[in-house]
Design an enzyme around this catalytic site. Structure first.
Site, PDB file in Angstrom:
ATOM      1  N   LYS A   1     -13.078   1.091  -0.358  1.00 39.79           N
ATOM      2  CA  LYS A   1     -13.035   1.952  -1.553  1.00 39.79           C
ATOM      3  C   LYS A   1     -13.410   1.173  -2.815  1.00 39.79           C
ATOM      4  O   LYS A   1     -14.170   1.658  -3.632  1.00 39.79           O
ATOM      5  CB  LYS A   1     -11.621   2.550  -1.757  1.00 39.79           C
ATOM      6  CG  LYS A   1     -11.104   3.342  -0.566  1.00 39.79           C
ATOM      7  CD  LYS A   1      -9.733   3.943  -0.847  1.00 39.79           C
ATOM      8  CE  LYS A   1      -8.630   2.923  -1.111  1.00 39.79           C
ATOM      9  NZ  LYS A   1      -8.306   2.035   0.025  1.00 39.79           N
TER      10      LYS A   1
ATOM     11  N   ARG B   1      -1.522   8.023  -3.671  1.00 39.55           N
ATOM     12  CA  ARG B   1      -1.183   7.415  -2.385  1.00 39.55           C
ATOM     13  C   ARG B   1      -0.034   8.148  -1.721  1.00 39.55           C
ATOM     14  O   ARG B   1       0.375   7.781  -0.629  1.00 39.55           O
ATOM     15  CB  ARG B   1      -0.780   5.975  -2.615  1.00 39.55           C
ATOM     16  CG  ARG B   1      -1.843   4.958  -2.139  1.00 39.55           C
ATOM     17  CD  ARG B   1      -1.243   3.620  -2.368  1.00 39.55           C
ATOM     18  NE  ARG B   1      -1.854   2.509  -1.747  1.00 39.55           N
ATOM     19  CZ  ARG B   1      -2.778   1.728  -2.277  1.00 39.55           C
ATOM     20  NH1 ARG B   1      -3.326   2.031  -3.418  1.00 39.55           N
ATOM     21  NH2 ARG B   1      -3.172   0.642  -1.647  1.00 39.55           N
TER      22      ARG B   1
ATOM     23  N   ARG C   1     -12.277 -10.906   3.736  1.00 40.40           N
ATOM     24  CA  ARG C   1     -12.205 -10.793   2.272  1.00 40.40           C
ATOM     25  C   ARG C   1     -11.437 -11.988   1.693  1.00 40.40           C
ATOM     26  O   ARG C   1     -11.844 -12.562   0.687  1.00 40.40           O
ATOM     27  CB  ARG C   1     -11.514  -9.475   1.896  1.00 40.40           C
ATOM     28  CG  ARG C   1     -11.188  -9.358   0.420  1.00 40.40           C
ATOM     29  CD  ARG C   1     -10.977  -7.936  -0.010  1.00 40.40           C
ATOM     30  NE  ARG C   1      -9.589  -7.512   0.088  1.00 40.40           N
ATOM     31  CZ  ARG C   1      -9.175  -6.254  -0.121  1.00 40.40           C
ATOM     32  NH1 ARG C   1     -10.061  -5.311  -0.381  1.00 40.40           N
ATOM     33  NH2 ARG C   1      -7.919  -5.930  -0.031  1.00 40.40           N
TER      34      ARG C   1
ATOM     35  N   ARG D   1      -5.520 -12.696  -2.845  1.00 39.81           N
ATOM     36  CA  ARG D   1      -4.396 -11.761  -3.013  1.00 39.81           C
ATOM     37  C   ARG D   1      -3.266 -12.121  -2.054  1.00 39.81           C
ATOM     38  O   ARG D   1      -3.506 -12.334  -0.870  1.00 39.81           O
ATOM     39  CB  ARG D   1      -4.879 -10.338  -2.724  1.00 39.81           C
ATOM     40  CG  ARG D   1      -5.611  -9.716  -3.873  1.00 39.81           C
ATOM     41  CD  ARG D   1      -6.211  -8.389  -3.504  1.00 39.81           C
ATOM     42  NE  ARG D   1      -5.247  -7.436  -2.959  1.00 39.81           N
ATOM     43  CZ  ARG D   1      -5.508  -6.153  -2.768  1.00 39.81           C
ATOM     44  NH1 ARG D   1      -6.697  -5.663  -3.083  1.00 39.81           N
ATOM     45  NH2 ARG D   1      -4.600  -5.349  -2.271  1.00 39.81           N
TER      46      ARG D   1
ATOM     47  N   ARG E   1       1.077  -2.762   4.818  1.00 37.59           N
ATOM     48  CA  ARG E   1       0.261  -1.880   3.951  1.00 37.59           C
ATOM     49  C   ARG E   1      -0.358  -0.752   4.773  1.00 37.59           C
ATOM     50  O   ARG E   1      -0.433   0.398   4.328  1.00 37.59           O
ATOM     51  CB  ARG E   1      -0.839  -2.711   3.266  1.00 37.59           C
ATOM     52  CG  ARG E   1      -0.266  -3.658   2.220  1.00 37.59           C
ATOM     53  CD  ARG E   1      -1.274  -4.700   1.786  1.00 37.59           C
ATOM     54  NE  ARG E   1      -2.452  -4.146   1.155  1.00 37.59           N
ATOM     55  CZ  ARG E   1      -3.617  -4.785   1.055  1.00 37.59           C
ATOM     56  NH1 ARG E   1      -3.744  -6.017   1.559  1.00 37.59           N
ATOM     57  NH2 ARG E   1      -4.636  -4.222   0.479  1.00 37.59           N
TER      58      ARG E   1
HETATM   59  P1  AMP Z   1      -4.693  -1.843  -3.538  1.00 34.07           P
HETATM   60  O1  AMP Z   1      -5.403  -2.815  -4.425  1.00 34.07           O
HETATM   61  O2  AMP Z   1      -5.124  -0.414  -3.773  1.00 34.07           O
HETATM   62  O3  AMP Z   1      -4.753  -2.229  -2.085  1.00 34.07           O
HETATM   63  O4  AMP Z   1      -3.154  -1.888  -3.965  1.00 34.07           O
HETATM   64  C1  AMP Z   1      -2.389  -3.070  -3.840  1.00 34.07           C
HETATM   65  C2  AMP Z   1      -0.915  -2.748  -3.908  1.00 34.07           C
HETATM   66  O5  AMP Z   1      -0.604  -2.166  -5.176  1.00 34.07           O
HETATM   67  C3  AMP Z   1      -0.434  -1.735  -2.881  1.00 34.07           C
HETATM   68  O6  AMP Z   1      -0.130  -2.325  -1.641  1.00 34.07           O
HETATM   69  C4  AMP Z   1       0.816  -1.194  -3.583  1.00 34.07           C
HETATM   70  O7  AMP Z   1       1.895  -2.096  -3.519  1.00 34.07           O
HETATM   71  C5  AMP Z   1       0.368  -1.142  -5.019  1.00 34.07           C
HETATM   72  N1  AMP Z   1      -0.283   0.155  -5.342  1.00 34.07           N
HETATM   73  C6  AMP Z   1      -1.576   0.357  -5.696  1.00 34.07           C
HETATM   74  N2  AMP Z   1      -1.805   1.648  -5.935  1.00 34.07           N
HETATM   75  C7  AMP Z   1      -0.634   2.285  -5.711  1.00 34.07           C
HETATM   76  C8  AMP Z   1      -0.222   3.649  -5.762  1.00 34.07           C
HETATM   77  N3  AMP Z   1      -1.092   4.624  -6.094  1.00 34.07           N
HETATM   78  N4  AMP Z   1       1.066   3.931  -5.466  1.00 34.07           N
HETATM   79  C9  AMP Z   1       1.955   2.970  -5.148  1.00 34.07           C
HETATM   80  N5  AMP Z   1       1.639   1.675  -5.057  1.00 34.07           N
HETATM   81  C10 AMP Z   1       0.356   1.319  -5.338  1.00 34.07           C
END
Ligand code: AMP
Length: 200
Positions: A13, A88, A127, A139, A150
């Site tokens: 994404k 989410r 990655r 990360r 996750r």
């Molecule tokens: P991402 O970069 O989208 O993989 O997000 C990394 C982490 O940020 C996730 O594993 C969650 O802990 C938190 N996070 C990101 N977006 C959301 C969301 N919409 N709702 C809740 N937690 C989020």
């Protein structure tokens, strides 16, 4: 154009958002990026989010909805946005619907990246390796253990959004396992087709 990109972590994404930002002249709103920035800056939101992010769980709906509500008020998001990593949960999707309807605007389309979850662990490992090779910090949640959490959060809390948006007639799916350029091509064709339908 107001777009949501849906799909598990590692589905592409973020990569695809970055590739289409210039084409449509709308910003990528990644809640993950915004939360990571808050953690790095040590803001109150960052302090609350840090541990849960590092464990692979989801930050509370209240925090994330607040961040998005503020962000979509900014000038660059007036003409549209690409939401990456939000919503989410069904609660977040409902909050987004309410936010947009208050402003008298609506989502255009939701594109789900369909991927083979078994392949994602390998993608995430790659990655992490590539990031390290560029000399950038990796990360903390890109380790195989946290990644499993996750993915679990995705299955339980985010996957129901496919039905939520399919029910509203907004969902389109694309094969996220194709090479990156082929995925971009498909994504652009879906979005251009949608834009043409709206314009006609
Ligand atoms: P991402 O970069 O989208 O993989 O997000 C990394 C982490 O940020 C996730 O594993 C969650 O802990 C938190 N996070 C990101 N977006 C959301 C969301 N919409 N709702 C809740 N937690 C989020």
């Amino acid at each position: 154009m107001r777009i949501i990109l849906l799909g598990p972590p590692g589905a592409g994404k973020g990569t695809q958002s970055e590739r289409i930002v210039a084409r449509y002249g709308i910003p990528q709103l990644s809640t993950g990026d915004m939360l990571r920035a808050a953690v790095a800056a040590g803001t109150p939101v960052g302090l609350q989010a840090k541990a849960v992010m590092e464990s692979g769980g989801l930050v509370s709906d209240a925090i994330v909805v607040g961040i998005v509500a503020d962000r979509i008020e900014e000038a660059d998001a007036k003409a549209g946005f690409i939401l990456d990593g939000f919503p989410r949960t069904v609660e977040q999707a409902e909050a987004l619907d309410a936010m947009l309807s208050d402003k008298g605007i609506a989502l255009d389309t939701v594109v789900e990246f369909v991927v083979d979850e078994n392949a994602l662990v390998g993608r995430i490992a790659k990655r992490a390796e590539e990031t390290a090779a560029r000399g950038q910090p990796v990360r903390k949640d890109d380790t195989p253990e946290v990644f499993k959490t996750r993915l679990e959060a995705y299955r339980k809390q985010t996957a129901p959004l496919s039905d939520y948006y399919a029910g509203g007639g907004l969902l389109q799916t694309i094969d996220g396992m194709k090479p990156v350029d082929a995925v971009t091509e498909h994504l652009v064709s879906v979005l251009d087709r949608h834009a043409a339908t709206v314009a006609s």
